[in-house]
Design an enzyme around this catalytic site. Structure first.
Site, PDB file in Angstrom:
ATOM      1  N   GLY B  42      41.600  44.845  42.729  1.00  0.00           N
ATOM      2  CA  GLY B  42      41.470  46.149  42.083  1.00  0.00           C
ATOM      3  C   GLY B  42      42.834  46.747  41.831  1.00  0.00           C
ATOM      4  O   GLY B  42      43.862  46.124  42.103  1.00  0.00           O
ATOM      5  N   GLU B  58      41.503  44.527  35.016  1.00  0.00           N
ATOM      6  CA  GLU B  58      41.705  43.928  36.333  1.00  0.00           C
ATOM      7  C   GLU B  58      41.022  42.574  36.436  1.00  0.00           C
ATOM      8  O   GLU B  58      41.566  41.629  37.003  1.00  0.00           O
ATOM      9  CB  GLU B  58      41.170  44.867  37.424  1.00  0.00           C
ATOM     10  CG  GLU B  58      41.979  46.145  37.606  1.00  0.00           C
ATOM     11  CD  GLU B  58      43.321  45.881  38.273  1.00  0.00           C
ATOM     12  OE1 GLU B  58      43.477  44.822  38.899  1.00  0.00           O
ATOM     13  OE2 GLU B  58      44.217  46.747  38.145  1.00  0.00           O
ATOM     14  N   GLU B  62      42.879  38.979  37.211  1.00  0.00           N
ATOM     15  CA  GLU B  62      42.599  38.216  38.430  1.00  0.00           C
ATOM     16  C   GLU B  62      41.993  36.856  38.129  1.00  0.00           C
ATOM     17  O   GLU B  62      42.203  35.907  38.879  1.00  0.00           O
ATOM     18  CB  GLU B  62      41.641  39.005  39.338  1.00  0.00           C
ATOM     19  CG  GLU B  62      42.133  40.387  39.719  1.00  0.00           C
ATOM     20  CD  GLU B  62      43.284  40.330  40.722  1.00  0.00           C
ATOM     21  OE1 GLU B  62      43.534  39.248  41.265  1.00  0.00           O
ATOM     22  OE2 GLU B  62      43.923  41.372  40.940  1.00  0.00           O
ATOM     23  N   PRO B  81      37.381  61.107  52.345  1.00  0.00           N
ATOM     24  CA  PRO B  81      38.754  61.640  52.410  1.00  0.00           C
ATOM     25  C   PRO B  81      39.728  60.714  53.136  1.00  0.00           C
ATOM     26  O   PRO B  81      40.900  60.658  52.777  1.00  0.00           O
ATOM     27  CB  PRO B  81      38.577  62.964  53.180  1.00  0.00           C
ATOM     28  CG  PRO B  81      37.164  63.359  52.962  1.00  0.00           C
ATOM     29  CD  PRO B  81      36.393  62.076  52.868  1.00  0.00           C
ATOM     30  N   GLU B 112      47.539  36.025  47.122  1.00  0.00           N
ATOM     31  CA  GLU B 112      46.609  34.923  46.982  1.00  0.00           C
ATOM     32  C   GLU B 112      45.273  35.468  46.496  1.00  0.00           C
ATOM     33  O   GLU B 112      44.933  36.607  46.741  1.00  0.00           O
ATOM     34  CB  GLU B 112      46.370  34.229  48.327  1.00  0.00           C
ATOM     35  CG  GLU B 112      47.620  33.929  49.117  1.00  0.00           C
ATOM     36  CD  GLU B 112      47.268  33.518  50.535  1.00  0.00           C
ATOM     37  OE1 GLU B 112      46.352  32.688  50.690  1.00  0.00           O
ATOM     38  OE2 GLU B 112      47.901  34.021  51.475  1.00  0.00           O
ATOM     39  N   GLU B 114      41.183  33.977  46.319  1.00  0.00           N
ATOM     40  CA  GLU B 114      40.322  32.860  46.679  1.00  0.00           C
ATOM     41  C   GLU B 114      38.859  33.251  46.609  1.00  0.00           C
ATOM     42  O   GLU B 114      38.503  34.403  46.838  1.00  0.00           O
ATOM     43  CB  GLU B 114      40.605  32.405  48.125  1.00  0.00           C
ATOM     44  CG  GLU B 114      41.911  31.684  48.303  1.00  0.00           C
ATOM     45  CD  GLU B 114      42.052  31.205  49.740  1.00  0.00           C
ATOM     46  OE1 GLU B 114      43.195  30.923  50.135  1.00  0.00           O
ATOM     47  OE2 GLU B 114      41.043  31.122  50.450  1.00  0.00           O
TER      48      GLU B 114
END
Lengths: 225, 225
Positions: B42, B58, B62, B81, B112, B114
């Site tokens: 993210g 994103e 990725e 919060p 990394e 995975e």
DNA sequence: TCCTTTTCTCGTCAGTACGACGATAACCGG
DNA sequence: CCGGTTATCGTCGTACTGACGAGAAAAGGA
């Protein structure tokens, strides 16, 4: 690390069933932008406040507490760059289902607050889209969960429950088949032993909500969608 | 008007089916906080970027693009919060379902990345909760939508589709009954005319995803929940 | 009192979908 | 050719569904 700053608001899709219509709680905006237009109730999330807590606070401010029988759940988030002229504002929408309350008190900051049939008015910001998403969520949830009871007072008749389904789905349902399905679905409703009276027709038995969180078998609407 | 400022991030629950296991894409954090721990991929939403666009960006960073057959939808928002020590951070989680890709390339900022079986690792922040919500959403959606095809390549066999259900639900399904339900549900799959070959056993016909957006009748799992 | 109207509740019946499982078809490797 | 393996089709009893008939229990009027 450098990153853009946002304001975060919660907006509420508060639904109820009045008579045979699905209604939503709307407020007339008392400040810019969109001053004077109709919109969903909502407000900014405070500095040390959880999202759900902000939603509960706004709901209490607008309706005077989500009494017994209410339901509140997160709906979705909306954050298009141009959705608010004041800058980047992300809103987290919540969906509330309430029994038919007397009449909403005028909120603190909102000039007026009224129940309006869904789809009757055009709303400010992207609230038409949010409302549509909330209504669709409610329609869908009635199929697979006992959430229709959230629209009812603590004790209700099967006919009242059926009228909830008919109002939310906008279609008529066979009373005899609905009665069978509602009373045989395990944990959906449980009889109180009392009955109604006064009106014409045979008195109806009263029920309370059951303990189930999922409706099995489900109560499906015609169209499927 | 004065209001608190927030940072807004998107976090991705990227699911795929590898063999007979439901796997999630995890990254090892390359910066504080929670440096070195595993987390969902993210990042921050950019100043002029829509939420969905940030999620797509994103995802592309990725995995190298959500190829054909992928699915991306908003999951929920999380804004307790204390969920991020850097300050008030609200994250909008997205759920992505992808076919089994070769292997994710190491992202730009993540050390990394995975595929890991769901539930194998404890995650940073509140990502365990987000992952659990995403898995539950996926399990539920497989019942009422044709979304299982999002886990498959463009052409697939009924057996491959069944293995998706078995992996996501963690239960075995009768191949004969599943074959009947998958092929008779209107718009779920449509035959290509081709067949597989090479392995042992009778060759299986190949199918493409159909045009339906809702599965009728649905394909229900045992437990109901 | 008796009848009509209204509404709730229980039954019936055919059609459909389901899970369990038997049987057959079509490939592989020996 | 033959057993092993996987895909596909068929059968059967059960359960749920929608359509609808029929009775039960009240109010109201003649």
């Amino acid at each position: 690390m450098n990153y853009p700053v946002f304001a975060v608001t919660v907006d509420l899709v508060v639904l109820t069933v009045r008579g045979d219509e699905l209604c939503v709680l709307l407020v007339r905006r008392g400040c810019e932008p969109h001053l004077g237009e109709w919109a969903l109730p909502g407000g900014f999330v405070l500095a040390d406040e959880d999202l759900a807590a902000a939603a509960r606070r706004e709901l209490a401010e607008e309706t005077g507490l989500a009494g017994p029988g209410g339901h509140l759940e997160q709906l979705a988030s909306y954050g298009a760059p141009e959705r608010d002229p004041r800058g980047r504002v992300v809103t987290v929408a919540y969906l509330a289902l309430l029994p038919d309350l007397p009449v909403p008190k005028a909120g603190t900051d909102a000039a007026e607050a009224e129940w309006r049939p869904v789809g009757e008015r055009r709303l400010a910001f992207d609230h038409d889209r949010i409302l549509a998403d909330g209504v669709e969520r409610a329609r869908s949830k009635l199929e697979y969960t006992p959430l229709a009871t959230a629209f009812c007072p603590p004790e209700f008749t099967i006919a009242a429950l059926r009228q909830v389904y008919e109002a939310v789905w906008g279609e008529t349902i066979d009373p005899r088949n609905f009665h069978r399905k509602a009373t045989t679905a395990p944990g959906f409703v449980s009889p109180t032993g009392d009955s109604t009276g006064g009106g014409p027709g045979r008195p109806a038995k009263l029920f309370r909500r059951g303990s189930a969180t999922l409706l099995n078998p489900p109560i499906l609407r015609r169209g499927g969608v």
